[in-house]
Structure formats: structure tokens, C-alpha cells
Motif scaffolding. Sequence first.
Motif, mmCIF file in Angstrom:
data_model
loop_
_atom_site.group_PDB
_atom_site.id
_atom_site.type_symbol
_atom_site.label_atom_id
_atom_site.label_comp_id
_atom_site.label_asym_id
_atom_site.label_seq_id
_atom_site.Cartn_x
_atom_site.Cartn_y
_atom_site.Cartn_z
ATOM 1 N N UNK A 1 0.798 -1.216 0.000
ATOM 2 C CA UNK A 1 0.000 0.000 0.000
ATOM 3 C C UNK A 1 0.831 1.267 0.000
ATOM 4 N N UNK A 2 2.134 1.169 0.258
ATOM 5 C CA UNK A 2 3.006 2.355 0.249
ATOM 6 C C UNK A 2 3.550 2.673 -1.132
ATOM 7 N N UNK B 1 -4.427 -0.774 1.387
ATOM 8 C CA UNK B 1 -4.746 -1.282 0.053
ATOM 9 C C UNK B 1 -6.232 -1.118 -0.250
ATOM 10 N N UNK B 2 -7.061 -1.442 0.742
ATOM 11 C CA UNK B 2 -8.511 -1.337 0.526
ATOM 12 C C UNK B 2 -8.926 0.104 0.247
ATOM 13 N N UNK C 1 -7.031 -0.799 -8.601
ATOM 14 C CA UNK C 1 -7.922 -1.898 -8.958
ATOM 15 C C UNK C 1 -7.324 -3.176 -8.398
ATOM 16 N N UNK C 2 -8.091 -3.867 -7.513
ATOM 17 C CA UNK C 2 -7.544 -5.071 -6.903
ATOM 18 C C UNK C 2 -8.544 -6.217 -6.994
ATOM 19 N N UNK C 3 -8.004 -7.435 -7.007
ATOM 20 C CA UNK C 3 -8.816 -8.657 -6.955
ATOM 21 C C UNK C 3 -8.124 -9.629 -6.023
ATOM 22 N N UNK C 4 -8.761 -9.877 -4.868
ATOM 23 C CA UNK C 4 -8.205 -10.806 -3.886
ATOM 24 C C UNK C 4 -8.932 -12.152 -3.900
ATOM 25 N N UNK C 5 -10.214 -12.138 -4.129
ATOM 26 C CA UNK C 5 -11.018 -13.350 -4.093
ATOM 27 C C UNK C 5 -11.387 -13.761 -5.516
ATOM 28 N N UNK C 6 -11.699 -15.066 -5.749
ATOM 29 C CA UNK C 6 -11.786 -16.150 -4.767
ATOM 30 C C UNK C 6 -10.427 -16.817 -4.557
ATOM 31 N N UNK C 7 -10.444 -17.793 -3.646
ATOM 32 C CA UNK C 7 -9.292 -18.664 -3.497
ATOM 33 C C UNK C 7 -8.354 -18.293 -2.379
ATOM 34 N N UNK C 8 -8.541 -17.169 -1.703
ATOM 35 C CA UNK C 8 -7.684 -16.812 -0.582
ATOM 36 C C UNK C 8 -8.411 -17.086 0.732
#
Length: 532
Positions: free
Chosen positions: A487-488, A510-511, A517-524
Motif C-alpha cells: 500500500x506504500x 490497500x482497501x 484496482x484489486x482482486x483478492x477473491x476467490x481462493x484466498x
Amino acid sequence: MPPPQRPHLLAAAAALLFLLLPVHLALGAAEGFRGFSYLLNCGAASLTTDGRGLRWEPDGPYVSGGAPGAPQLPGSGGLLDPTLATLRTFPHRRGAKFCYELPVDKNRRYLLRPTFFHGALSAAASSSVPPPVFDLIVDGTFWTAVNTTDDALAGAASSYEGVFPASGRNMSFCLGVNPDYTDAGPFISALQVIQLDDSVYNATDFRTSAMGLIARTKFGSTGDIERYPHDSFDRYWLPFPDSKHAVSSTQNVTSTDFWNLPPPNVFNTAFIAEQDAPLVLQWPPMPLQNDSYYVALYFADTLSENSRTFDVYINDYLFLKGLNVTSAGLSVFATQWILSGLTRVILKPASPFALPPLINAGEVFGLFPIGRLTHPRDALALESIKKNLQNIPEDWNGDPCMPLGYSWTGVTCNVGSRIRVISLNFSGMGLSGTLSPEIAKLTALIDISFASNSLLGRIPDLSNLSKLERLHLQENRLSGLVPGTLGTIKALRELFLYNNSLSGPVPDNLLNKQGLTYRFLPGNLFAPQPPH
């Protein structure tokens, strides 16, 4: 065209001063040669000994790609040289370079001689497929294109020879796939890498130039090629017969008195002019493109304790006036002599009563610029990244960025005042292993993608990558926390981490990062977050 530079005269006494300097001797791989020297029988499975007693080792330990094979021979075939009985072939992949990595002594210079024998061709056979054409590269320097078709039609092997400096503790010799040539991959039969004495060709500025052999000749000889053991570096001195002007000599010339250390036997034959006439040679025996060349000529009077004086011209320019040649011998050279087209060497008597001029041997090299290299910090970081990964591409050897058009697969570079790595796109390469923390030293990176591989371990601290805009690590097996240091990175605009085994909460920086533009899910495994 202005006259070329003045040549230099190397007499025996002057050469001895240089030869008395201390020399560092390292234990090399090739017996009989100094320092780090190599005789590689490409594609061979075991040690091979040739007719001169030289031991050639298999090339496997020095190259990571390619497949062993054998040349195509008509009928039952049969080769006198055992090093031509095998070869190594490489795939045809646009822009790939396949490299031999060889430990060397830094700041020494090396003679490189690759040999190629794809097999004998028949000009009449419609099924004969010409051998592939490809590039030779040493470290980051483009050397030349290899085309062995004419030699293959004659049933002969092709050799190229160059002299290169060692810029580091490893030298890479590479075969480059140039799609503009053919649609088949490169090959090689044998590779010699011989460390030269410090005095040999030392007048060339190897900080800026390398040398490619055009011709090396023993005038007046009708015998075999002069080479090792008579030449301590296994240079090939080709015979140049001429019954009208050839003579033999039994003079005992001490070749160690010459900076270039020619073999003593090259002074046992010579061309001598007829009385009161110049000696005119068309040499080298092929036309040359307009460029600078290194020219070295070797002389020794064939009569004991005798001398003769004459003038030396190359084409229409005076190379050296009043050259006095004795039975002890001497050499003259120019490091940047301009040549173009067919060349004539002309030796003229200094006076009507002088003994006719003579010449024993000569060498001509083309000069070409040493290529630039990737910024050392970037190159070292990529080597560390490579060591942490498995199933890497075969062409991840040699300089990562250079020459132009031959960067490692997936690596994009910027060629400015420094050559920097700006993008790593390793998506879907089947890589396994871990992400090295050394990736954070590639501080010019804008894009990183290791998507759709099988990477394990944690995401390293990438906060030093201030220019990083896109980080794609999705569809791996990464674990641990999502680093808050991501995030820095102010430039970061895309962050894809889905389908991994990451845990814990997503850091707030980060949020809440604007423009990300972020994608964390699915799978975490961490708690679901609202879509961004």
C-alpha cells in the motif's frame, strides 16, 4: 579517403619487456592451455581425444538447453575429427538466445572458436535441407551471423574465430534465433575458449572493441594448417602456396620475442620477390567491407645473420617505409587500418641494389564494438530470481537485456543511459519455486506478472519498487499475509492476488488506496472484503 593510422613496429627487445610482467595462472578445464580454457565437444556424452592428443569434454555442464544429436552423413559416412561426430541443436523460438556459461578470469582476453558441422549436403539432391542460419553473441555483444551452407555443400565444417575481453567472472557464448534468416533452430558441434597471454593483441582497446578473424596465413607453405601444439593458443595458420615466390628456411626464430607469440614454424616458409621487382599479394583472399581492421605482418630473413630493407604498402598507402628485416625476425601491425574490397599487400625494394623483400605470415581481424550490458544490479537480481525458480525457460542465460532483440523470455528492458529491466511477464510459464526478495532491487520495474504458475512461499517486501504500476500474482500457491508495504507504493494501479492461499485481513492501506484496482477473491483464506 584519408590514409590510415601509422603502423607499429614490434622488435624482439621491446616485446621482452612486456613478457616479463607477472602473469596469474589459474587452473583451467582444458589441459595444455593457460588459465580458464575450454575444449567442448558439443552433444557428446563422454570425454573425447582428438588426433593431436587434446582432450575435449562434454558440453552438458556449461549449457542449460538444447538436445544432443549427430550430423547427417551420406552413406556410411565417417569423420576424421571426433569432435564433429556429435552436435547440439536448439529450438527455433523467435528472439531466444541459448548460452554457454563459462567461468573466466576477469579482465583477461579470450580466443573463441565455435565449429559447426550440420552434415554434408548434395547440391544435386532435392531432399537436402540447408543448415539453419543464426547469430553469435558473446555477453551482450552481437558478433556475426553463421551461415554454413557453402561449407556443407563441400562436406566441410565451418569455424569462426574472435577475440573478446572478459568483463566479469563468467563469459556467455550464445546462439541467437533470428527469424529473418531461417525457420530452424541453431546448432553447434564444438567450442574452444582459450585464454590468451596478456601481450597477445594487446594493442587493441578491448574496452570498446572485439576482434573477428578474417585471415591468418602462413605464406609459402604447402603443408597442413599450423596449429596446436606449435601454436600455444591453437590458432589456425592456413597455408598460402605460390611456387613462383615460395622459399623454405631453417632459421631458428624465437617466437616468444613477439608480442603476439606466433608459432616458430610460420617463419620456416616465406614469399620472396624476384630481384629488382616488388612482391604483390592479393591478401586477404576475399573482398572486405569498408571498415577498420587490425593488420599484423610477420617477417624474418631466410638467410642466417642477414638483413634486408624494403617498403611495405597496403593498397595505395604506405604501411611502413624502410623496414629492416633480420634473421631474428620482427612484426609490424596497425590496430585500425581502413580496408575496402580486394586488398593488395605490396613489398618494394628500398633500392635497386637491395635484396628482394619477403614476408612470412600475416593476420587480419575485423573490429566491431563491444555491446553494452544490463545494469549490474538488475542482472544480479535476475540471477537471484532465477535461482529460486524451477522450470525456467532455456534462454534465461547470458545478458538479460542485450543485444537488442535478445532479452530473456518475459523480460522487457529500457535502453537509456543505463539498461534497466522495466517489466517481468512470466505468466503461464509453468514456473515453480519461490519469489526471491531480490526482486525488490529491480527498482525500474513498472510491471510484474507471475500469474498462473505454481509459486509457493510469501510475497516479499516490494516497497522499494516506487515505479511499480501492476502486480499480478494470481493463480499460484502463495501463502502468508498480504504485505501492508504494497500500500506504500504510490504508483501501484493494479493488484491481482486471487486463487492463492493467502491469509489474514487485507491491509486497510490497500482497501482504501485511491485509483487501485484489486482482486483478492476467490481462493484466498482471509475474510471476504467488499468489491472495490
